[in-house]
Design a protein around this motif. Structure first.
Motif, PDB file in Angstrom:
ATOM      1  N   ALA A   1       0.819  -1.201   0.000  1.00 55.30           N
ATOM      2  CA  ALA A   1       0.000   0.000   0.000  1.00 55.30           C
ATOM      3  C   ALA A   1       0.854   1.252   0.000  1.00 55.30           C
ATOM      4  CB  ALA A   1      -0.922   0.002   1.226  1.00 55.30           C
ATOM      5  N   GLU A   2       2.014   1.199   0.636  1.00 55.19           N
ATOM      6  CA  GLU A   2       2.889   2.357   0.698  1.00 55.19           C
ATOM      7  C   GLU A   2       3.787   2.452  -0.529  1.00 55.19           C
ATOM      8  OE1 GLU A   2       4.991   1.815   4.300  1.00 55.19           O
ATOM      9  OE2 GLU A   2       3.362   2.485   5.571  1.00 55.19           O
ATOM     10  N   GLY A   3       3.754   1.455  -1.395  1.00 53.75           N
ATOM     11  CA  GLY A   3       4.542   1.534  -2.616  1.00 53.75           C
ATOM     12  C   GLY A   3       5.997   1.199  -2.430  1.00 53.75           C
ATOM     13  N   HIS A   4       6.357   0.450  -1.391  1.00 50.95           N
ATOM     14  CA  HIS A   4       7.756   0.134  -1.145  1.00 50.95           C
ATOM     15  C   HIS A   4       8.052  -1.325  -1.429  1.00 50.95           C
ATOM     16  CE1 HIS A   4       8.110   4.043   0.414  1.00 50.95           C
ATOM     17  NE2 HIS A   4       7.682   3.819   1.623  1.00 50.95           N
ATOM     18  N   GLY A   5       7.231  -1.976  -2.252  1.00 48.41           N
ATOM     19  CA  GLY A   5       7.399  -3.404  -2.449  1.00 48.41           C
ATOM     20  C   GLY A   5       8.684  -3.769  -3.139  1.00 48.41           C
ATOM     21  N   GLY A   6       9.062  -5.036  -2.977  1.00 50.16           N
ATOM     22  CA  GLY A   6      10.289  -5.515  -3.560  1.00 50.16           C
ATOM     23  C   GLY A   6      10.297  -5.492  -5.075  1.00 50.16           C
ATOM     24  N   GLU A   7       9.109  -5.394  -5.705  1.00 51.12           N
ATOM     25  CA  GLU A   7       9.089  -5.321  -7.160  1.00 51.12           C
ATOM     26  C   GLU A   7       9.783  -4.054  -7.648  1.00 51.12           C
ATOM     27  OE1 GLU A   7       5.431  -3.229  -5.699  1.00 51.12           O
ATOM     28  OE2 GLU A   7       6.428  -5.123  -5.279  1.00 51.12           O
ATOM     29  N   ARG A   8       9.944  -3.053  -6.780  1.00 54.42           N
ATOM     30  CA  ARG A   8      10.684  -1.861  -7.153  1.00 54.42           C
ATOM     31  C   ARG A   8      12.072  -1.856  -6.536  1.00 54.42           C
ATOM     32  NH1 ARG A   8       5.685   2.093  -5.778  1.00 54.42           N
ATOM     33  NH2 ARG A   8       4.218   1.179  -7.225  1.00 54.42           N
ATOM     34  N   THR A   9      12.185  -2.343  -5.330  1.00 55.41           N
ATOM     35  CA  THR A   9      13.469  -2.288  -4.645  1.00 55.41           C
ATOM     36  C   THR A   9      14.499  -3.192  -5.307  1.00 55.41           C
ATOM     37  OG1 THR A   9      12.245  -1.924  -2.598  1.00 55.41           O
ATOM     38  CG2 THR A   9      14.585  -2.431  -2.385  1.00 55.41           C
ATOM     39  N   ALA A  10      14.096  -4.389  -5.733  1.00 56.60           N
ATOM     40  CA  ALA A  10      15.046  -5.321  -6.334  1.00 56.60           C
ATOM     41  C   ALA A  10      15.675  -4.773  -7.614  1.00 56.60           C
ATOM     42  CB  ALA A  10      14.370  -6.677  -6.585  1.00 56.60           C
ATOM     43  N   PRO A  11      14.889  -4.236  -8.558  1.00 56.62           N
ATOM     44  CA  PRO A  11      15.531  -3.646  -9.735  1.00 56.62           C
ATOM     45  C   PRO A  11      16.409  -2.451  -9.390  1.00 56.62           C
ATOM     46  CG  PRO A  11      13.186  -3.968 -10.106  1.00 56.62           C
ATOM     47  CD  PRO A  11      13.433  -4.242  -8.676  1.00 56.62           C
ATOM     48  N   LEU A  12      15.985  -1.646  -8.412  1.00 58.27           N
ATOM     49  CA  LEU A  12      16.788  -0.497  -8.015  1.00 58.27           C
ATOM     50  C   LEU A  12      18.116  -0.944  -7.431  1.00 58.27           C
ATOM     51  CD1 LEU A  12      16.997   2.558  -7.693  1.00 58.27           C
ATOM     52  CD2 LEU A  12      15.949   2.331  -5.443  1.00 58.27           C
TER      53      LEU A  12
ATOM     54  N   THR B   1      13.484  16.308   7.090  1.00 56.27           N
ATOM     55  CA  THR B   1      13.322  16.944   5.795  1.00 56.27           C
ATOM     56  C   THR B   1      14.234  16.275   4.782  1.00 56.27           C
ATOM     57  OG1 THR B   1      15.068  18.590   6.179  1.00 56.27           O
ATOM     58  CG2 THR B   1      12.837  19.156   6.912  1.00 56.27           C
ATOM     59  N   ARG B   2      13.975  16.541   3.518  1.00 57.22           N
ATOM     60  CA  ARG B   2      14.811  15.974   2.471  1.00 57.22           C
ATOM     61  C   ARG B   2      16.228  16.540   2.547  1.00 57.22           C
ATOM     62  NH1 ARG B   2      10.572  16.146  -2.693  1.00 57.22           N
ATOM     63  NH2 ARG B   2       8.915  14.944  -1.669  1.00 57.22           N
ATOM     64  N   ARG B   3      16.326  17.814   2.897  1.00 52.18           N
ATOM     65  CA  ARG B   3      17.650  18.416   3.010  1.00 52.18           C
ATOM     66  C   ARG B   3      18.473  17.729   4.093  1.00 52.18           C
ATOM     67  NH1 ARG B   3      17.994  24.828   3.389  1.00 52.18           N
ATOM     68  NH2 ARG B   3      17.110  24.476   1.305  1.00 52.18           N
TER      69      ARG B   3
ATOM     70  N   ALA C   1      14.616  13.871  -4.968  1.00 51.25           N
ATOM     71  CA  ALA C   1      13.864  14.938  -5.617  1.00 51.25           C
ATOM     72  C   ALA C   1      12.717  14.401  -6.463  1.00 51.25           C
ATOM     73  CB  ALA C   1      14.798  15.779  -6.482  1.00 51.25           C
ATOM     74  N   VAL C   2      12.880  13.196  -7.019  1.00 45.88           N
ATOM     75  CA  VAL C   2      11.845  12.657  -7.900  1.00 45.88           C
ATOM     76  C   VAL C   2      11.065  11.500  -7.275  1.00 45.88           C
ATOM     77  CG1 VAL C   2      12.958  13.414 -10.017  1.00 45.88           C
ATOM     78  CG2 VAL C   2      13.586  11.211  -9.057  1.00 45.88           C
ATOM     79  N   ARG C   3      11.724  10.650  -6.483  1.00 48.80           N
ATOM     80  CA  ARG C   3      11.049   9.514  -5.872  1.00 48.80           C
ATOM     81  C   ARG C   3      11.606   9.244  -4.485  1.00 48.80           C
ATOM     82  NH1 ARG C   3       8.007   5.860  -8.710  1.00 48.80           N
ATOM     83  NH2 ARG C   3       7.625   5.130  -6.583  1.00 48.80           N
ATOM     84  N   PRO C   4      11.262  10.075  -3.497  1.00 45.31           N
ATOM     85  CA  PRO C   4      11.795   9.846  -2.149  1.00 45.31           C
ATOM     86  C   PRO C   4      11.377   8.510  -1.551  1.00 45.31           C
ATOM     87  CG  PRO C   4      10.031  11.477  -2.122  1.00 45.31           C
ATOM     88  CD  PRO C   4      10.382  11.245  -3.559  1.00 45.31           C
TER      89      PRO C   4
ATOM     90  N   LEU D   1       9.643   9.648   5.165  1.00 43.32           N
ATOM     91  CA  LEU D   1       9.834  11.092   5.088  1.00 43.32           C
ATOM     92  C   LEU D   1       8.676  11.696   4.307  1.00 43.32           C
ATOM     93  CD1 LEU D   1      11.838  13.467   5.620  1.00 43.32           C
ATOM     94  CD2 LEU D   1      12.712  13.051   3.330  1.00 43.32           C
ATOM     95  N   THR D   2       7.997  12.630   4.915  1.00 45.99           N
ATOM     96  CA  THR D   2       6.880  13.288   4.246  1.00 45.99           C
ATOM     97  C   THR D   2       7.039  14.789   4.355  1.00 45.99           C
ATOM     98  OG1 THR D   2       5.550  13.197   6.276  1.00 45.99           O
ATOM     99  CG2 THR D   2       5.265  11.403   4.690  1.00 45.99           C
TER     100      THR D   2
END
Length: 382
Positions: free
Chosen positions: A41-52, A145-147, A213-216, A225-226
């Motif tokens: 639900a938060e979009g942090h699944g391994g389907e994105r982390t593994a390729p990254l 913060t992002r900074r 900057a594009v995908r925290p 971080l929000t």
């Protein structure tokens, strides 16, 4: 800081190999959670982390080809432990550096094969542990913060490089093959690697900042971080009031649409990252400094390279980052860089997908055995 064969004696090299193997084994277990993320639900699944993670390994390989001058007759290059740990997590970060070092040693004769354990311990384990510990400590005390994340990444990377140089000196003190005073080696190693650490810190900060900057949400060290929504009231920016969660059915519908957009965004980031790595390795690397790196310079100046041994892969078609039988230096080095990035990406991505699939299989087996797989909410938890 690639240690060649012959700097460290066989018993200590073997002991370092055991330490490195243990660290990789522990990291394989820890990476299962990191590659699975938090929740779908938060979009942090391994389907994105593994390729990254595979991309991070390939990017580090590419940037390590870019030696930058740090002093007269001395250069440095990215070690990458801090960058990998912050982007994909400390356990996965160790695996990223291990993959890079393995590919460099086997294909490009960079870093001794008998010294692989030393290199993984120094360049992978030490940099990741020191950098991530300092990074997490700074993130806890700095504003969320992002900074702050980028500042913490700069400091963590800066400290990790002289820390690795110090550990190498300790290993040399125990098992060095030459009789050079350890104090002189330590002073020279730490001195030059503090300068290299500045370059490492800048590269790490810029890379982490660009991804944030594009995908925290894809940056492991920035998860959770929000940034509050800003509204302009009477010409001034103020924080908007928090919005109540949407009802479950609406959230599910929105999540379906948002997940597709999010996947497309992650794909664009992956393509951009790969393109950058290929350009750096295939073109920019030709303009890298030809001066010896920090370890090579110290070794030559202090005489700790007196018993260096020829590399076992010295006859590799890609040895010394050039394609054999291609006389044009620009073309030879560029092709070698592109091959190295591609091979590292393939091996790294394959390894991380295997780790993730094993985790998913174990989770599925546990869920099936406990009967929790029938719960409608169980699919949302990874």
């Amino acid at each position: 800081m690639h240690v060649p064969d012959g700097f460290i004696n066989a018993p200590v090299s073997a002991a370092a190999g055991v330490v490195a193997a243990g660290a990789v084994a522990v990291s394989l277990r820890g990476a299962r959670k990191e590659l699975g993320g938090t929740s779908r639900a938060e979009g942090h699944g391994g389907e994105r982390t593994a390729p990254l993670a595979g991309l991070v390994a390939a990017f580090i390989f590419a940037v390590q080809m870019l030696n930058f001058p740090v002093a007269a007759g001395t250069s440095g290059h990215l070690l990458g432990g801090a960058l990998a740990a912050i982007l994909v997590g400390p356990y996965t970060g160790v695996l990223c550096i291990a993959v890079v070092l393995l590919m460099q040693g086997v294909l490009f004769a960079d870093g001794g094969l008998t010294a692989l354990g030393v290199n993984i311990t120094v360049m992978g384990v030490v940099t990741v542990v020191v950098a991530y510990a300092l990074f997490r400590g700074l993130v806890l005390v700095l504003p969320r913060t992002r900074r702050s994340v980028t500042i913490a990444s700069f400091a963590a990377a800066l400290v990790s490089v002289p820390a690795a140089a110090t550990v190498f000196t300790v290993i040399y003190a125990i098992g060095g093959t030459t009789d050079v005073p350890v104090g002189k080696v330590l002073t020279a190693m730490v001195g030059v690697h503090v300068l290299i650490g500045i370059g490492e810190a800048v590269i790490t900060m810029l890379t982490v900042g660009a991804v944030i900057a594009v995908r925290p949400d894809l940056v492991y060290g920035a998860r959770g971080l929000t940034a509050p929504l800003k509204l302009r009231v009477d010409g001034e920016l103020v924080d908007a009031a928090p919005v109540a969660p949407a009802p479950a059915p609406a959230a599910a519908r929105t999540g379906s649409k948002g997940s597709g957009t999010s996947r497309a965004s992650a794909r664009k980031l992956w393509i951009a990252g790969l393109g950058t790595a290929l350009v750096l390795a295939g073109f920019v690397s030709f303009y890298a400094s030809a001066s010896p790196d920090g370890l090579e310079k110290v070794a030559a100046d202090k005489g700790i390279d007196a018993k260096v041994e020829p590399h076992a892969a010295a006859d590799s078609p890609l040895a010394d980052y050039g394609v054999k039988d291609i006389s044009d230096a620009r073309l030879s080095g560029g092709l070698a860089g592109v091959i190295g990035v591609t091979a590292t990406l393939a091996v790294g991505s394959g390894a991380f997908w295997a780790v993730r699939r094993r985790r998913d299989s174990a989770a599925a087996a546990t869920g099936s055995g406990s009967g929790s797989g029938s719960s409608p909410n169980s699919a949302e938890t990874v």
